[in-house]
Design a protein around this motif. Structure first.
Motif, mmCIF file in Angstrom:
data_model
loop_
_atom_site.group_PDB
_atom_site.id
_atom_site.type_symbol
_atom_site.label_atom_id
_atom_site.label_comp_id
_atom_site.label_asym_id
_atom_site.label_seq_id
_atom_site.Cartn_x
_atom_site.Cartn_y
_atom_site.Cartn_z
ATOM 1 N N ASP A 3 0.936 -1.595 -0.141
ATOM 2 C CA ASP A 3 0.152 0.083 -0.183
ATOM 3 C C ASP A 3 1.274 1.280 0.594
ATOM 4 O O ASP A 3 1.114 1.665 0.893
ATOM 5 C CB ASP A 3 -1.111 0.042 0.877
ATOM 6 C CG ASP A 3 -1.986 0.963 0.841
ATOM 7 O OD1 ASP A 3 -1.912 1.836 0.222
ATOM 8 O OD2 ASP A 3 -2.616 1.207 2.201
ATOM 9 N N VAL A 5 1.823 4.973 0.024
ATOM 10 C CA VAL A 5 0.947 5.922 1.157
ATOM 11 C C VAL A 5 1.472 7.522 0.289
ATOM 12 O O VAL A 5 0.705 7.839 -0.088
ATOM 13 C CB VAL A 5 1.281 6.424 2.373
ATOM 14 C CG1 VAL A 5 0.388 7.498 2.869
ATOM 15 C CG2 VAL A 5 0.545 5.096 3.573
ATOM 16 N N ALA A 42 2.661 1.986 3.761
ATOM 17 C CA ALA A 42 2.305 2.406 4.615
ATOM 18 C C ALA A 42 2.687 1.730 6.096
ATOM 19 O O ALA A 42 3.079 0.577 5.413
ATOM 20 C CB ALA A 42 0.721 1.845 4.776
ATOM 21 N N TYR A 76 -0.757 11.197 -3.421
ATOM 22 C CA TYR A 76 -0.717 11.076 -1.894
ATOM 23 C C TYR A 76 -2.107 9.198 -2.343
ATOM 24 O O TYR A 76 -3.123 10.582 -3.263
ATOM 25 C CB TYR A 76 -1.365 11.791 -0.985
ATOM 26 C CG TYR A 76 -1.899 11.270 -0.130
ATOM 27 C CD1 TYR A 76 -1.695 10.336 1.467
ATOM 28 C CD2 TYR A 76 -3.297 11.301 0.150
ATOM 29 C CE1 TYR A 76 -1.901 10.385 2.548
ATOM 30 C CE2 TYR A 76 -4.141 10.741 1.620
ATOM 31 C CZ TYR A 76 -2.833 9.605 2.695
ATOM 32 O OH TYR A 76 -3.828 9.669 3.614
ATOM 33 N N ARG A 77 -1.277 8.675 -2.008
ATOM 34 C CA ARG A 77 -2.245 7.316 -2.501
ATOM 35 C C ARG A 77 -3.102 7.286 -4.039
ATOM 36 O O ARG A 77 -4.662 7.236 -4.123
ATOM 37 C CB ARG A 77 -3.897 6.937 -0.888
ATOM 38 C CG ARG A 77 -3.392 7.313 0.595
ATOM 39 C CD ARG A 77 -4.181 6.285 1.237
ATOM 40 N NE ARG A 77 -4.203 6.194 2.538
ATOM 41 C CZ ARG A 77 -3.112 5.140 2.901
ATOM 42 N NH1 ARG A 77 -3.056 3.847 1.491
ATOM 43 N NH2 ARG A 77 -2.992 5.232 4.360
ATOM 44 N N SER A 174 -2.740 9.800 8.158
ATOM 45 C CA SER A 174 -1.937 8.148 7.666
ATOM 46 C C SER A 174 -0.800 9.008 7.335
ATOM 47 O O SER A 174 0.557 7.793 7.345
ATOM 48 C CB SER A 174 -2.626 8.022 6.015
ATOM 49 O OG SER A 174 -3.904 7.449 6.376
ATOM 50 N N LEU A 175 0.125 9.923 7.301
ATOM 51 C CA LEU A 175 1.471 10.309 6.940
ATOM 52 C C LEU A 175 1.826 11.704 7.836
ATOM 53 O O LEU A 175 0.766 12.771 7.386
ATOM 54 C CB LEU A 175 0.982 10.589 5.554
ATOM 55 C CG LEU A 175 2.952 11.264 5.226
ATOM 56 C CD1 LEU A 175 3.422 10.171 5.081
ATOM 57 C CD2 LEU A 175 2.331 11.582 4.235
ATOM 58 N N SER A 207 2.149 6.367 8.762
ATOM 59 C CA SER A 207 3.605 6.806 7.726
ATOM 60 C C SER A 207 4.545 8.042 7.944
ATOM 61 O O SER A 207 4.110 8.941 9.344
ATOM 62 C CB SER A 207 3.428 6.134 6.303
ATOM 63 O OG SER A 207 2.897 5.081 6.017
#
Length: 345
Positions: A3, A5, A42, A76-77, A174-175, A207
Motif C-alpha cells: 500500500d 501512501v 504504509a 497521496y494514495r 495516515s502520514l 507512515s
C-alpha cells in the motif's frame, strides 16, 4: 500488494529572490529542491537526512503544499496533490499532518493545550466530544488529561513536542511529516520522543517522513534512509544498508561525523572531515553537486549530472563512481589520519 501512501516524482522548488544593492535591483533564483523522487509505503518511516540548507524541510513543506512545488508530482494514495484546488486540498489535510522543529514557536502561547489540540476538530467540523478526544490524545502521548487547562509556557521542550504530536494525531492522519522533531531537545529527551513515535506507529500504523540532519537520530526509527545534498538525493537504501555499506562519498562523510560511543574505536577510526561550506543554491555546481567537496571527483562529474540509479538491489546512488559495499572512502584515498577534503577548483 504494498500500500503506497506517498509517491514524489521529480520534485523541484525554485525561489525567486529580489535584492536591492544601492539603486540596482538584483534578481536571483534559489534552487532549493532539484528533481527529488522517493516513495513511502504504509506503516513505513523514510528518514530524509542531510546538512542544513540541503532542502530537506522544503521537500516536506512541498509535500503538504505549505509551499507550492515549482515542478513535479506529489501523489497521496494515487491522488495528485499538486493539481488540487484549495478546497480539495483542505479535505485531505486530515490525512496529512506535520510536527514542526521548534516546540516553542509551533504552539500559540495564548491558547490552552486543550484548545490547541481541539482546534483541528473545530476547523474540520468534527462533531464529537472534543474534551474526551483531547484527554485521550494527551494520555496517548504520555501527558495527563489535566494538562489540557494549562498554557504552553508551563511545559518543558519535550512536553511541548508531545503536545505538537498530539495535535498532529487529532484527525487520525495516515502520514505525518516530522520536521527535525528532536533537534531542539536535549539528548536525554530525544530518546523519549523517538520511542513515542515508534510506539504510535506500531499502534496506529502511521507512515512517517522523518527529516533530520543527524544520522544517529534516524538510524533506529527509519526503515529506509534518503541522503540529500544541495537539493538533490545522493543515496537511498534500507537503514542498515546505508549505515553498514554506504556507497556514496557524501554519505560516508556524514557517517564519519557520528560519534562512536566506544572510546577505543573512536580513537583509532579514520574520520572524513569535509572542509568548506555548501555551495550556494543560487549558483550550484555543474554536473554532480557534491563534486566541489568530493576527493574522488573526475572530469565526468563536472560535465554530467549523475542520475539516481539502483547500484545494488534496493540500494540507489547518484554517483558516477560509487564505492563498493563495505569499501571505506578514507582507505580508498590512502590516508593514515583524518581525511581533510579541500574544495576542488
Amino acid at each position: 500488494m504494498t500500500d503506497r501512501v506517498l509517491e514524489v516524482t521529480d520534485l523541484f522548488k525554485l525561489f525567486e529572490v529580489r535584492r536591492s544593492i544601492g539603486r540596482r535591483v538584483m534578481h536571483y533564483t534559489v534552487h532549493a529542491v532539484s528533481g527529488v523522487s522517493f516513495h513511502i509505503d504504509a506503516g513505513e518511516t523514510l528518514g530524509l537526512v542531510g546538512e542544513s540548507g540541503s532542502g530537506k524541510s522544503t521537500v516536506g513543506r512541498c509535500v503538504l503544499r505549505l509551499l507550492e512545488p515549482t515542478f513535479g508530482s506529489v501523489q497521496y494514495r494515487g491522488t495528485e496533490l499538486t493539481t488540487l484546488d484549495r478546497e480539495e486540498m483542505r479535505a485531505l489535510r486530515s490525512e496529512l499532518q506535520i510536527v514542526f522543529q521548534d516546540p516553542y514557536a509551533s504552539l500559540d502561547p495564548r491558547m490552552t493545550v486543550g484548545a490547541t489540540i481541539a482546534e483541528p476538530l473545530e476547523i474540520h467540523g468534527v462533531k464529537s466530544d472534543h474534551k474526551a478526544i483531547v484527554a485521550e490524545l494527551l494520555d496517548r502521548v504520555g501527558l495527563s488529561p489535566e494538562h489540557a487547562k494549562r498554557f504552553p509556557h508551563e511545559f518543558s521542550g519535550g512536553q511541548r513536542q508531545r503536545i505538537g504530536i498530539a495535535r498532529a494525531l487529532t484527525l487520525n492522519p495516515s502520514l505525518i511529516i516530522l520536521d527535525e522533531p528532536v533537534s531542539a531537545l536535549d539528548v536525554s529527551i530525544q530518546a523519549g520522543i523517538l520511542n513515542l513515535l515508534d510506539d504510535l506507529q506500531q499502534e496506529i500504523g502511521l507512515s512517517y517522513l522523518f527529516i533530520a540532519h543527524d544520522l544517529s537520530v534516524v538510524r533506529h526509527i527509519s526503515d529506509r534512509i534518503a541522503v540529500m545534498y544541495l537539493g538533490r538525493l545522493m543515496e537511498v537504501g534500507d537503514s542498515e544498508e546505508i549505515y553498514e555499506r554506504s556507497i556514496h562519498p557524501y554519505t560516508q562523510s556524514l557517517l564519519s561525523a557520528v560519534p562512536v560511543p566506544n572510546p577505543e574505536v573512536e580513537r583509532t577510526r579514520h574520520r572524513i572531515v569535509l572542509e568548506g561550506d555548501l555551495p550556494s543554491p543560487v549558483n550550484p555546481p555543474s554536473g554532480c553537486r557534491f563534486r566541489t567537496r568530493c576527493p574522488i571527483a573526475f572530469e565526468r562529474c563536472v560535465d554530467e549530472v549523475p542520475e539516481l540509479r539502483e547500484v545494488h538491489p534496493n540500494h540507489w546512488a547518484a554517483c558516477h563512481a560509487p564505492l563498493m559495499p563495505g569499501q571505506n572512502l578514507a582507505d580508498l584515498v590512502g590516508v593514515e589520519n583524518d581525511l581533510r577534503i579541500r574544495p576542488n577548483q
